[in-house]
Design a protein around this motif. Structure first.
Motif, short mmCIF file in Angstrom:
data_model
loop_
_atom_site.label_atom_id
_atom_site.label_comp_id
_atom_site.label_asym_id
_atom_site.label_seq_id
_atom_site.Cartn_x
_atom_site.Cartn_y
_atom_site.Cartn_z
N ARG A 24 45.69 53.69 53.70
CA ARG A 24 46.86 52.91 54.10
C ARG A 24 46.96 51.67 53.22
O ARG A 24 45.95 51.16 52.72
N LEU A 25 48.19 51.20 53.01
CA LEU A 25 48.37 49.94 52.29
C LEU A 25 47.91 48.81 53.19
O LEU A 25 48.36 48.69 54.34
N ALA A 26 47.00 47.99 52.68
CA ALA A 26 46.46 46.89 53.47
C ALA A 26 47.31 45.63 53.29
O ALA A 26 47.86 45.09 54.24
N THR A 27 47.42 45.16 52.07
CA THR A 27 48.26 43.98 51.78
C THR A 27 48.91 44.18 50.42
O THR A 27 48.39 44.89 49.56
N ALA A 28 50.03 43.49 50.24
CA ALA A 28 50.71 43.48 48.94
C ALA A 28 50.88 42.02 48.54
O ALA A 28 51.84 41.37 48.91
N GLY A 29 49.88 41.49 47.83
CA GLY A 29 49.91 40.09 47.43
C GLY A 29 50.73 39.90 46.17
O GLY A 29 51.32 40.84 45.62
N TRP A 30 50.77 38.64 45.72
CA TRP A 30 51.52 38.32 44.51
C TRP A 30 50.91 39.03 43.30
O TRP A 30 51.62 39.45 42.39
N ASP A 31 49.58 39.18 43.27
CA ASP A 31 48.90 39.66 42.07
C ASP A 31 48.34 41.07 42.20
O ASP A 31 48.17 41.76 41.20
N SER A 32 48.02 41.49 43.42
CA SER A 32 47.40 42.80 43.60
C SER A 32 47.91 43.46 44.88
O SER A 32 48.35 42.78 45.80
N VAL A 33 47.79 44.77 44.91
CA VAL A 33 48.04 45.56 46.12
C VAL A 33 46.70 46.09 46.60
O VAL A 33 45.91 46.61 45.81
N ALA A 34 46.43 45.93 47.90
CA ALA A 34 45.16 46.40 48.47
C ALA A 34 45.39 47.67 49.26
O ALA A 34 46.37 47.80 49.99
N VAL A 35 44.48 48.62 49.10
CA VAL A 35 44.52 49.89 49.81
C VAL A 35 43.23 50.04 50.62
O VAL A 35 42.13 49.86 50.09
N PHE A 45 44.57 46.97 43.37
CA PHE A 45 45.25 47.38 42.14
C PHE A 45 46.10 46.22 41.64
O PHE A 45 47.01 45.76 42.35
N PRO A 46 45.84 45.72 40.43
CA PRO A 46 46.66 44.62 39.90
C PRO A 46 48.11 45.04 39.73
O PRO A 46 48.41 46.17 39.36
N ARG A 47 49.01 44.08 40.01
CA ARG A 47 50.44 44.34 39.89
C ARG A 47 50.95 44.09 38.47
O ARG A 47 52.01 44.57 38.09
N HIS A 48 50.20 43.30 37.68
CA HIS A 48 50.64 42.91 36.34
C HIS A 48 49.41 42.44 35.56
O HIS A 48 48.29 42.44 36.08
N GLU A 49 49.62 42.04 34.31
CA GLU A 49 48.50 41.67 33.44
C GLU A 49 47.76 40.45 33.98
O GLU A 49 46.52 40.39 33.93
N ALA A 50 48.51 39.46 34.49
CA ALA A 50 47.85 38.29 35.06
C ALA A 50 47.00 38.67 36.26
O ALA A 50 45.92 38.12 36.49
N GLY A 51 47.50 39.64 37.06
CA GLY A 51 46.73 40.11 38.19
C GLY A 51 45.45 40.81 37.75
O GLY A 51 44.40 40.68 38.39
N LYS A 52 45.53 41.55 36.66
CA LYS A 52 44.34 42.22 36.11
C LYS A 52 43.31 41.19 35.67
O LYS A 52 42.11 41.32 36.00
N GLU A 53 43.76 40.16 34.97
CA GLU A 53 42.84 39.11 34.53
C GLU A 53 42.20 38.42 35.73
O GLU A 53 41.00 38.11 35.72
#
Length: 297
Positions: A24-35, A45-53
């Motif tokens: 299940r999807l746990a949270t969808a933050g500004w930088d990452s999505v949690a499962v 899972f990072p949403r973008h390059e800044a989230g990955k960093e």
């Protein structure tokens, strides 16, 4: 495919033993999505390059923090993919919000305050150079006082404007933190706590993405999002652990500036601005003792 299907496929490709798990999807933050998988594992899972960093940095920081603190924190492991994601065992517990804290008995409140006070003493005791080598950097700055005056004050109810304006003035006269800057968590509100409501105890702290170097007194403002009573207990425990004396008035002013800066950032956002105004109102009432329709003290 839904986003959850995509994440599930990526997880199972690396961990085929989880093919029969419930996701299940746990949270969808500004930088990452949690499962969440089986209420046992958390994948981010990072949403973008800044989230990955940020995710890579958080994993490096936690590797240093984990053996230095008594409270459990995530054991974040990075899987390069593609796509890149992290996995950690879920800390057992739920968020702790104001109504739930207020329902706790005295002993549970005191135990929580002592646990968090010790945690802050421990994390502030880690060598700053070690944290810098692990990737720590300065925390995100607030907007300037002039920007906050221009954007936050017009968005507030008229009865709060005098208190908010005097808080901004007081912030400008504070001067540097008497204990300087330190590596800290700087995000210690109830949404980052794994609290066992049945046992009435804190099982861990998570989400170190916003941690970094900042003024030591600022560490104590975020628990005011839950309760000023909790903040008072944390500070007392921290003082007993460290011998430092924390200026409660400075903490109250910084708490207000934090709320006002967030409001200023989102004042033109019709979706989020009302929540930011309520946050300022909560600070005014619970931290500053402001009574609605009364003159600020």
């Amino acid at each position: 495919m839904t986003d959850l299907d995509t994440y599930r496929a990526a997880i199972i490709a690396t961990f085929p033993e989880l093919a029969g798990s419930t996701f299940r999807l746990a949270t969808a933050g500004w930088d990452s999505v949690a499962v969440d998988a089986d209420n046992r594992w958390i994948f981010k899972f990072p949403r973008h390059e800044a989230g990955k960093e940020g995710l890579l940095r958080e994993a490096g920081l936690l590797a240093v923090i984990r053996p230095a603190v008594s409270l459990p924190v995530p054991d974040l492991r990075i899987h390069p993919g593609p796509p890149l994601f992290s996995r950690h065992e879920k800390l057992s517990g739920e968020h702790l919000v104001t109504a739930e804290y207020e329902a706790l008995p005295e002993a549970a409140r005191q135990k929580l305050g002592q646990a968090l006070g010790r945690f802050y003493a421990e994390i502030h005791g880690i060598d700053d150079r070690q944290m810098a080598d692990a990737g720590a950097r300065p925390i995100k700055p607030w907007l300037s006082p002039d920007e906050i005056r221009a954007k936050a004050l017009p968005a507030l109810p008229e009865e709060l404007c005098a208190l908010a304006a005097s808080t901004i003035d007081a912030f400008e006269t504070l001067g540097p933190d008497p204990y300087g800057e330190t590596y800290g968590f700087f995000d210690g509100h109830g949404w980052n706590m794994a609290f066992d409501h049945e046992c009435q105890q804190l099982n861990g702290i998570y989400d170190f993405a916003d941690s970094g170097f900042g003024p030591l007194h600022q560490e104590f403002i975020y628990s005011n999002l839950v309760s000023s009573d909790l903040t008072a207990r944390i500070i007392a425990a921290y003082e007993a652990e460290t011998g430092r004396q924390i200026d409660r008035k400075r903490v109250a002013i910084l708490s207000g500036m934090h709320r006002l800066s967030e409001l200023a950032e989102l004042a033109d956002d019709p979706e989020h601005a009302p929540a930011m105004i309520r946050s300022v109102e909560f600070w005014a009432e619970t931290v500053m003792g402001f009574k609605s329709n009364a003159r600020p003290q």
